[in-house]
Design a protein around this motif. Sequence first.
Motif: not given
Length: 183
Positions: A41, A62, A64, A122, A124, A136, A147, A174, A178
């Motif tokens: 990621s 992935s 974020i 998503w 938090t 997400l 994300v 995250f 992942h």
Amino acid sequence: MIDYAKERLCINSKSIHQSGISNGGILSYSIIAKLSDIFASIAPVAASPLLGYGDLPGSPLSIIDLHGTRDTVVPNTLTQALGLGPYDSLVSSNDGFYYEKKSSTIKRYVDGFNCTSISSPWKTDMDGVKDWSCDLWTVCIGGMEIVNCTGSFGHNYPFGAGKHTQAARIIWNFMKTHEKQDI
């Protein structure tokens, strides 16, 4: 560097992640175009690809992305930009560079990796603080997820002085869930 570390340290090669703020976040977007097979990621903060450098990664990973809605250095939307540049890019009021619109970048990854076309929230621990929220996209190729988090902050880590650790925790939560998937 990664090969050097793998040879000398006990590293889970399915859990190699990269993050950076500002130019380091721009590097995140640039590096994945060439090294997406290595990283599980990326987590760019206050960054967007420079125009012409936001290629779709060669293999799924992935993402974020954390970006403030008041960032004028690397604008997130036209509201913060000096204006529109070529190919629907945003012109920074700080350096005059052309940055991709974040919505265009996210859409390219969502479409390119066949993710769900509609996002879901998503969650938090910081939801609602300084307008913080995250979207997400799931069911992407290789089990990856995307994300996109925004909040009312400028060209810095979210939540202000003394609370930067909250953003780091969000990124860490995250990343630790992942791993790189074999495709």
